[in-house]
Design an enzyme around this catalytic site. Sequence first.
Site, PDB file in Angstrom:
ATOM      1  N   TRP A  36       0.828  -1.024   0.028  1.00  0.00           N
ATOM      2  CA  TRP A  36      -0.043  -0.050   0.067  1.00  0.00           C
ATOM      3  C   TRP A  36       0.880   1.294   0.101  1.00  0.00           C
ATOM      4  CZ3 TRP A  36      -4.400  -0.989  -1.904  1.00  0.00           C
ATOM      5  CH2 TRP A  36      -5.095  -2.435  -1.628  1.00  0.00           C
ATOM      6  N   LYS A  81     -12.438  -1.551   7.657  1.00  0.00           N
ATOM      7  CA  LYS A  81     -11.634  -2.461   8.457  1.00  0.00           C
ATOM      8  C   LYS A  81     -12.172  -1.952  10.168  1.00  0.00           C
ATOM      9  CE  LYS A  81      -8.086  -2.249   5.148  1.00  0.00           C
ATOM     10  NZ  LYS A  81      -8.320  -3.247   4.390  1.00  0.00           N
ATOM     11  N   ASP A  86      -1.466   6.807   6.476  1.00  0.00           N
ATOM     12  CA  ASP A  86      -2.397   6.085   5.948  1.00  0.00           C
ATOM     13  C   ASP A  86      -2.812   5.126   7.259  1.00  0.00           C
ATOM     14  OD1 ASP A  86      -4.127   4.030   4.979  1.00  0.00           O
ATOM     15  OD2 ASP A  86      -2.651   3.467   3.224  1.00  0.00           O
TER      16      ASP A  86
HETATM   17  N1  PMP Z   1      -4.065   1.320   2.512  1.00  0.00           N
HETATM   18  C1  PMP Z   1      -3.880   0.164   3.287  1.00  0.00           C
HETATM   19  C2  PMP Z   1      -3.120   0.051   4.669  1.00  0.00           C
HETATM   20  C3  PMP Z   1      -5.088  -0.899   3.063  1.00  0.00           C
HETATM   21  O1  PMP Z   1      -5.039  -2.048   3.648  1.00  0.00           O
HETATM   22  C4  PMP Z   1      -5.866  -0.511   1.920  1.00  0.00           C
HETATM   23  C5  PMP Z   1      -6.851  -1.616   1.581  1.00  0.00           C
HETATM   24  N2  PMP Z   1      -6.687  -3.036   1.949  1.00  0.00           N
HETATM   25  C6  PMP Z   1      -5.841   0.557   1.128  1.00  0.00           C
HETATM   26  C7  PMP Z   1      -4.819   1.494   1.646  1.00  0.00           C
HETATM   27  C8  PMP Z   1      -6.756   0.611   0.094  1.00  0.00           C
HETATM   28  O2  PMP Z   1      -8.001   0.879   0.527  1.00  0.00           O
HETATM   29  P1  PMP Z   1      -9.214   1.134  -0.675  1.00  0.00           P
HETATM   30  O3  PMP Z   1      -9.466  -0.213  -1.098  1.00  0.00           O
HETATM   31  O4  PMP Z   1     -10.150   1.814   0.334  1.00  0.00           O
HETATM   32  O5  PMP Z   1      -8.868   2.043  -1.608  1.00  0.00           O
END
Ligand code: PMP
Length: 361
Positions: free
Chosen positions: A103, A197, A173
């Site tokens: 991520w 989450k 994030d």
């Molecule tokens: N950052 C992290 C740490 C994640 O775990 C995730 C999704 N699992 C995301 C960003 C992306 O999130 P989204 O699907 O809401 O765009």
Amino acid sequence: MAKRAFNFYAGPSTLPLEVLEIAQKELTDYRGSGISIMEISHRSPEYDEVHTAAMSLAKEIMGLGDDYKVLFLHGGASMQFAMVPLNFLRDGQTAAYVDTGSWSSKAIKEAKKIGGVHVAGSSKDANYAFIPKPSDIKCPGDAAYLHITTNNTIAGTQYHELPDAGAVPLIADMSSDICSRRFDYSQFSLFYAGAQKNLGPAGCAMVIVRKSMLEKCKDGLTMLDYRTHAEKDSLFNTPPCFTIYIIKLVLEWLKGKGGLAGIEKLNRAKQEAVYGVIDSAPDYFKCPVERGSRSWMNIVFRLPSEELEKKFLAEAKAAGLIGLKGHRSVGGIRVSLYNAMPLEGAHKVAELMASFKKANG
Ligand code: PMP
């Protein structure tokens, strides 16, 4: 009574049963209005109450004051990978990022499309098995901001000590560990999390930004400018009302659990149960993560063979424990222990791990 499994999916993920039951009760007739909260105007007093409560509860739980603004934005956490540099990374400037997993890499890739990026720390060469120590994170003093990913959902790592960004704004994030433990959130100039989450169902990202940071926003497209949403309290356009309604219920539930101190106690006990079994047989349950970087939210490990992993997942499913398969990019097992997972769920996984080893060790 509905049959409820213990749900270990990494996101969307388990929600508190109490929250689902309230939502179910209110679904067709929201508090005597004769319609559901999904059908009410986002300008109605009924929805306004929900919206305002969700914003103020978030700040109350995280101990933030009037100098912060809570936003609910479409596009998930991934949209924030773009919005952060679009708003704060000016021509000729560099933004610093710490690369601790898939991520973070995605956030870096997006920022590079907008401006200069400096990777201030990384564990990529070690398959993201650790979080770089604060002393190993070198943030240039003139960076537009330093971006970190506090919990790495796929790699199973989590910051237990934040880097010192000095006067550079720290941005995080926190998609997979927001509101999971006591934390000084005022260290951040901005932090964000996809809701799916620890906060609620999918459909929005919660973005919390220090008001003074908004003064630094660059002019850009209306919908991608934080100021648009801050000025209108996330009601510039139709927000994801139902998601925000559930977030409000989840935050009320969290407050009832004793807020961050209460949930930290529960989350500590849950991860101890699972890591305890891993540590009792580290050659059998191979956790690739360095001890000091272990995530409380996503525990990852491998079994001696893929065949055994398949067998473990099948036995888990039969026992009502679902969603334990590791992310497709890394394989193995992943035990996601978000706030809404009861202690009993963590104990059930730990017991299954121990008995599985006995039978297949
Ligand atoms: N950052 C992290 C740490 C994640 O775990 C995730 C999704 N699992 C995301 C960003 C992306 O999130 P989204 O699907 O809401 O765009």
